[in-house]
Design a protein around this motif. Structure first.
Motif, PDB file in Angstrom:
ATOM      1  N   ALA A   1      -0.351 -12.865   4.161  1.00  0.00           N
ATOM      2  CA  ALA A   1      -0.654 -11.902   3.223  1.00  0.00           C
ATOM      3  C   ALA A   1      -1.420 -10.851   3.231  1.00  0.00           C
ATOM      4  CB  ALA A   1      -1.270 -13.111   2.287  1.00  0.00           C
ATOM      5  N   SER A   2      -2.477 -11.006   4.187  1.00  0.00           N
ATOM      6  CA  SER A   2      -3.525  -9.880   4.426  1.00  0.00           C
ATOM      7  C   SER A   2      -3.069  -8.848   5.191  1.00  0.00           C
ATOM      8  CB  SER A   2      -4.712 -10.467   5.287  1.00  0.00           C
ATOM      9  OG  SER A   2      -4.544 -11.008   6.294  1.00  0.00           O
ATOM     10  N   ARG A   3      -1.782  -8.915   5.715  1.00  0.00           N
ATOM     11  CA  ARG A   3      -1.343  -7.795   6.691  1.00  0.00           C
ATOM     12  C   ARG A   3      -0.585  -6.829   5.681  1.00  0.00           C
ATOM     13  NH1 ARG A   3       2.771 -10.651   9.666  1.00  0.00           N
ATOM     14  NH2 ARG A   3       4.420  -9.292   8.726  1.00  0.00           N
ATOM     15  N   TYR A   4      -0.625  -7.221   4.274  1.00  0.00           N
ATOM     16  CA  TYR A   4       0.225  -6.236   3.509  1.00  0.00           C
ATOM     17  C   TYR A   4      -0.533  -5.448   2.507  1.00  0.00           C
ATOM     18  CZ  TYR A   4       4.212  -8.780   5.649  1.00  0.00           C
ATOM     19  OH  TYR A   4       4.991  -9.161   6.362  1.00  0.00           O
ATOM     20  N   SER A   5      -0.117  -4.290   2.069  1.00  0.00           N
ATOM     21  CA  SER A   5      -0.972  -3.318   0.980  1.00  0.00           C
ATOM     22  C   SER A   5      -0.867  -3.983  -0.108  1.00  0.00           C
ATOM     23  CB  SER A   5      -0.697  -1.966   1.153  1.00  0.00           C
ATOM     24  OG  SER A   5      -1.327  -1.203   0.354  1.00  0.00           O
TER      25      SER A   5
ATOM     26  N   ILE B   1       1.039   3.010   0.545  1.00  0.00           N
ATOM     27  CA  ILE B   1       1.394   2.743   2.080  1.00  0.00           C
ATOM     28  C   ILE B   1       0.233   3.171   3.116  1.00  0.00           C
ATOM     29  CG2 ILE B   1       2.728   3.295   3.924  1.00  0.00           C
ATOM     30  CD1 ILE B   1       4.900   3.392   1.927  1.00  0.00           C
ATOM     31  N   HIS B   2      -0.560   2.246   3.818  1.00  0.00           N
ATOM     32  CA  HIS B   2      -1.666   2.558   4.591  1.00  0.00           C
ATOM     33  C   HIS B   2      -0.876   2.759   6.067  1.00  0.00           C
ATOM     34  CE1 HIS B   2      -4.657   2.068   1.482  1.00  0.00           C
ATOM     35  NE2 HIS B   2      -3.651   1.116   1.117  1.00  0.00           N
TER      36      HIS B   2
ATOM     37  N   ALA C   1      11.835  -6.748  14.366  1.00  0.00           N
ATOM     38  CA  ALA C   1      10.759  -7.889  15.369  1.00  0.00           C
ATOM     39  C   ALA C   1      10.200  -6.952  16.572  1.00  0.00           C
ATOM     40  CB  ALA C   1      11.442  -9.036  15.820  1.00  0.00           C
ATOM     41  N   ALA C   2      11.036  -6.413  17.124  1.00  0.00           N
ATOM     42  CA  ALA C   2      10.868  -5.258  18.239  1.00  0.00           C
ATOM     43  C   ALA C   2       9.465  -4.365  17.987  1.00  0.00           C
ATOM     44  CB  ALA C   2      11.997  -4.731  18.736  1.00  0.00           C
ATOM     45  N   TYR C   3       9.825  -3.571  16.731  1.00  0.00           N
ATOM     46  CA  TYR C   3       8.703  -2.609  16.411  1.00  0.00           C
ATOM     47  C   TYR C   3       7.580  -3.400  15.832  1.00  0.00           C
ATOM     48  CZ  TYR C   3      11.759   1.678  16.380  1.00  0.00           C
ATOM     49  OH  TYR C   3      12.326   2.607  16.948  1.00  0.00           O
TER      50      TYR C   3
ATOM     51  N   ALA D   1       7.037   0.985   5.014  1.00  0.00           N
ATOM     52  CA  ALA D   1       6.346   0.482   3.997  1.00  0.00           C
ATOM     53  C   ALA D   1       5.095  -0.574   4.460  1.00  0.00           C
ATOM     54  CB  ALA D   1       7.257  -0.657   3.198  1.00  0.00           C
ATOM     55  N   GLU D   2       5.309  -0.906   5.659  1.00  0.00           N
ATOM     56  CA  GLU D   2       4.050  -1.741   6.482  1.00  0.00           C
ATOM     57  C   GLU D   2       3.276  -0.801   6.923  1.00  0.00           C
ATOM     58  OE1 GLU D   2       6.176  -4.734   9.069  1.00  0.00           O
ATOM     59  OE2 GLU D   2       7.410  -5.667   7.215  1.00  0.00           O
TER      60      GLU D   2
END
Length: 407
Positions: free
Chosen positions: A13-17, A22-23, A231-233, A275-276
């Motif tokens: 959960a904490s990975r996402y804005s 978008i950060h 997954a690779a990125y 978006a990530e």
């Protein structure tokens, strides 16, 4: 069981804005001609001509067509020394008849000599780690010994070093472009056909570049399957972050196909990562004329709020409450205003959700009562006009505010 009051503190959960913006991941700026990838710069749009590079006039025309519609960096393929030499003439004719355009050369199988020649004429060289030092697979191989693995690594360094030194000394850039479908055999034996193998392949080349004090690198991890690409990125970003690397990422889904599905497939991969916060330059790869790729790129960036390249239209999907033909009116509004880049215009069918849903728009066109249109400036209703005059009065309102330009 989690309740509404339970704080979201899990690592996922904490990975996402969650603040509506978008950060972007922090990356180092890498100059490619007069365009810079990474840093605080906007996400850069790229494409690739499909003319044979030996066709100098055709290549110049193809590059110019792409650049004129907003493609900021153009890639060309360089499969032979003759193609590399032709690029000198292509660059000369571009400058003489148009203007300098940031160019990238694609170098593949055993390409050191070709790369060294083409590095004189372009702003960035793209190499594929799986092909740059190409070893024909052995059908009877069952493993790679540590010695064999290391020997090939030494050969890669020997072959890569002259190109790295040339680019470094000229202040030019390199893209280390890994493709899922062309991993080197020893990477396949060691890591399997996996995102991890892709990442390790890129890191091997990055480490060689860093040992030669060369950091003008852009990294790509393309695959034709969206889940593998994602997954690779993600893994590449995690590994680079752990190693203190800040190289920008070039995003793309390779071999996405054509038509609606090709566009959806590319958007699914590219937009998810953007978006990530991952991604500094993008290419939508379509089996169509290259010019068809650019609008898709800009639509992705516009939808995510990463670039403002067109009018943003907010429109409800229509329902039984709608007081006019929403689809028809939206087309009329768009036809009249789609050249006003930077504006947000809302077209809403009724008053129930209209003002709230269009609160962030510059102007609103709302069906508030049968036969009449309410025109808004931001959240303020300015006037109510007959439906037949709605588009004309919207234009007049924009003109009154000094925000109209003639098409």
């Amino acid at each position: 069981m989690q309740t509404l009051s339970t704080p979201l503190t899990s690592p996922v959960a904490s990975r996402y804005s969650t603040d509506g913006t978008i950060h972007r991941r922090k990356t180092r700026p890498v100059a490619v001609g007069d365009v810079t990838i990474g840093g605080s710069n906007p996400v850069v749009v790229q494409s690739m001509i499909n003319e044979d590079t030996l066709d100098i006039a055709g290549s110049v025309a193809g590059i110019r067509r792409l650049h004129e519609i907003g493609c900021e960096i153009v890639r060309v393929t360089v499969p032979s020394m003759a193609h590399a030499i032709a690029l000198a003439e292509i660059k000369h004719k571009l400058i003489a008849t148009y203007r300098p355009v940031p160019l990238v050369a694609d170098v593949h199988h055993n390409g050191m000599k070709i790369a060294l020649e083409v590095a004189k004429h372009v702003d960035k060289v793209r190499i594929n780690p799986g092909l740059y030092v190409f070893e024909k697979p052995k059908s009877d191989r069952t493993e790679y010994t540590d010695s064999e693995f290391g020997d090939i690594g030494d050969k890669i360094r020997e072959t890569l070093e002259p190109l790295v030194v040339s680019l470094r000394n000229q202040g030019k850039a390199m893209r280390i472009g890994v493709n899922h479908g062309s991993l080197a055999e020893r990477m396949l034996f060691t890591y399997g056909d996996t995102p991890e193998g892709m990442v390790e392949s890129a890191l091997e080349f990055i480490h060689i570049c860093e040992s030669l004090n060369f950091h003008n690198l852009v990294i790509s991890m393309k695959a034709s399957r969206v889940p593998v690409m994602l997954a690779a990125y993600r893994l590449m970003a995690e590994r680079m972050d752990a190693l203190g690397m800040e190289y920008p990422l070039h995003l793309g889904v390779t071999e996405a196909g054509d038509g609606e599905y090709g566009r959806i497939k590319s958007t699914a991969g590219i937009a998810t990562l953007l978006a990530e916060g991952l991604g500094d330059t993008i290419r939508v790869s379509l089996t169509e004329a290259p010019e068809k790729e650019i609008p898709v790129c800009y639509s992705i960036l516009q939808a995510l709020g990463l670039r403002k390249t067109m009018v943003e239209y907010v429109a409800c999907p229509s329902c039984g409450r709608t007081l006019f033909n929403l689809e028809e009116v939206l087309h009329k509004v768009r036809d009249a205003t789609n050249h006003l880049t930077g504006l947000d215009i809302a077209v809403m069918g009724c008053i129930v959700n209209g003002p709230g849903e269009m609160a962030d728009a510059d102007y609103g066109y709302v069906g508030k009562q049968a036969g009449y249109i309410s025109l808004y400036r931001g959240r303020e209703e300015i006037k109510r006009v007959p439906e037949a005059n709605g588009v004309e009065e919207l234009i007049n309102l924009i003109k009154t505010d000094g925000r109209w330009v003639d098409p």
